[in-house]
Motif scaffolding. Structure first.
Motif, PDB file in Angstrom:
ATOM      1  N   ASP A  62       0.753  -1.179   0.073  1.00  0.00           N
ATOM      2  CA  ASP A  62      -0.074  -0.011  -0.008  1.00  0.00           C
ATOM      3  C   ASP A  62       0.792   1.259   0.007  1.00  0.00           C
ATOM      4  O   ASP A  62       2.059   1.252   0.029  1.00  0.00           O
ATOM      5  CB  ASP A  62      -0.947  -0.029   1.153  1.00  0.00           C
ATOM      6  CG  ASP A  62      -0.346   0.044   2.693  1.00  0.00           C
ATOM      7  OD1 ASP A  62       1.164   0.276   2.623  1.00  0.00           O
ATOM      8  OD2 ASP A  62      -0.901  -0.760   3.579  1.00  0.00           O
ATOM      9  N   ARG A  63       0.126   2.327  -0.205  1.00  0.00           N
ATOM     10  CA  ARG A  63       0.894   3.614  -0.293  1.00  0.00           C
ATOM     11  C   ARG A  63       1.629   4.174   1.111  1.00  0.00           C
ATOM     12  O   ARG A  63       2.719   4.756   0.937  1.00  0.00           O
ATOM     13  CB  ARG A  63      -0.187   4.774  -0.471  1.00  0.00           C
ATOM     14  CG  ARG A  63      -0.694   4.599  -1.565  1.00  0.00           C
ATOM     15  CD  ARG A  63      -1.755   5.848  -2.072  1.00  0.00           C
ATOM     16  NE  ARG A  63      -2.479   5.519  -3.445  1.00  0.00           N
ATOM     17  CZ  ARG A  63      -3.027   6.323  -3.788  1.00  0.00           C
ATOM     18  NH1 ARG A  63      -3.285   7.612  -3.337  1.00  0.00           N
ATOM     19  NH2 ARG A  63      -3.667   6.280  -5.221  1.00  0.00           N
ATOM     20  N   ARG A  66       4.873   2.269   1.184  1.00  0.00           N
ATOM     21  CA  ARG A  66       5.828   2.978  -0.084  1.00  0.00           C
ATOM     22  C   ARG A  66       6.485   4.371   0.602  1.00  0.00           C
ATOM     23  O   ARG A  66       7.533   4.589   0.554  1.00  0.00           O
ATOM     24  CB  ARG A  66       4.998   3.365  -1.316  1.00  0.00           C
ATOM     25  CG  ARG A  66       5.801   4.030  -2.320  1.00  0.00           C
ATOM     26  CD  ARG A  66       5.153   4.258  -3.491  1.00  0.00           C
ATOM     27  NE  ARG A  66       5.765   4.557  -4.702  1.00  0.00           N
ATOM     28  CZ  ARG A  66       6.159   6.018  -5.031  1.00  0.00           C
ATOM     29  NH1 ARG A  66       5.779   6.738  -4.081  1.00  0.00           N
ATOM     30  NH2 ARG A  66       6.763   6.143  -6.010  1.00  0.00           N
ATOM     31  N   ARG A  67       5.574   5.059   1.347  1.00  0.00           N
ATOM     32  CA  ARG A  67       6.063   6.173   1.941  1.00  0.00           C
ATOM     33  C   ARG A  67       6.902   5.955   3.099  1.00  0.00           C
ATOM     34  O   ARG A  67       8.069   6.633   2.918  1.00  0.00           O
ATOM     35  CB  ARG A  67       4.824   7.096   2.481  1.00  0.00           C
ATOM     36  CG  ARG A  67       5.010   8.487   2.818  1.00  0.00           C
ATOM     37  CD  ARG A  67       3.610   9.291   3.284  1.00  0.00           C
ATOM     38  NE  ARG A  67       2.921   9.468   2.306  1.00  0.00           N
ATOM     39  CZ  ARG A  67       1.723   8.861   2.092  1.00  0.00           C
ATOM     40  NH1 ARG A  67       1.173   8.244   3.069  1.00  0.00           N
ATOM     41  NH2 ARG A  67       0.781   9.101   0.838  1.00  0.00           N
ATOM     42  N   LEU A  88       2.868  -0.791  -6.593  1.00  0.00           N
ATOM     43  CA  LEU A  88       1.860  -1.560  -5.607  1.00  0.00           C
ATOM     44  C   LEU A  88       1.542  -2.792  -6.109  1.00  0.00           C
ATOM     45  O   LEU A  88       1.365  -2.801  -7.433  1.00  0.00           O
ATOM     46  CB  LEU A  88       0.760  -0.305  -5.545  1.00  0.00           C
ATOM     47  CG  LEU A  88       1.096   0.966  -4.837  1.00  0.00           C
ATOM     48  CD1 LEU A  88      -0.263   1.842  -4.620  1.00  0.00           C
ATOM     49  CD2 LEU A  88       1.583   0.586  -3.403  1.00  0.00           C
ATOM     50  N   ASP A  94       0.445   4.573  -7.925  1.00  0.00           N
ATOM     51  CA  ASP A  94       0.532   5.338  -6.689  1.00  0.00           C
ATOM     52  C   ASP A  94       0.455   6.965  -7.209  1.00  0.00           C
ATOM     53  O   ASP A  94       1.314   7.276  -7.793  1.00  0.00           O
ATOM     54  CB  ASP A  94       1.458   4.908  -6.161  1.00  0.00           C
ATOM     55  CG  ASP A  94       1.747   5.467  -4.627  1.00  0.00           C
ATOM     56  OD1 ASP A  94       0.903   6.192  -4.254  1.00  0.00           O
ATOM     57  OD2 ASP A  94       3.029   5.544  -4.159  1.00  0.00           O
TER      58      ASP A  94
END
Length: 96
Positions: A62-63, A66-67, A88, A94
């Motif tokens: 999920d985001r 990633r962040r 993703l 994303d």
């Protein structure tokens, strides 16, 4: 230098230049942080470092993951820049 493991389809020919010691150290530190953090430890993330620029590749769930991976890489002292090329799962784009 790729940490923690290279992709199986990446051919090592032996013609690659020797990695810079600082790049190797940074790759190991970033990979260690990603493997410890609860958000990123079960994700498929490859870490490479060239000229103190961290390149994150692979896929995450999920985001948030990633962040978090990008932020963890930035937090390593000595990192000059971070290229977050994580995708993703499921091919979703994303936007964050």
């Amino acid at each position: 230098m790729v940490m923690p493991w290279p992709y199986p389809e990446f051919p090592f020919t032996g013609d690659e230049p020797e990695p810079d010691e600082e790049d190797v150290r940074l790759a190991a530190l970033v990979a260690q942080r990603l493997s410890i953090d609860w958000t990123t430890r079960r994700q498929r993330i490859a870490v490479s470092v060239q000229n103190r620029v961290v390149i994150l590749s692979g896929t995450v769930a999920d985001r948030q993951a990633r962040r978090a991976a990008g932020e963890l890489a930035w937090d390593v002292p000595g990192v000059f820049d971070v290229c977050n090329a994580l995708g993703l799962y499921g091919g979703r784009r994303d936007r964050g």
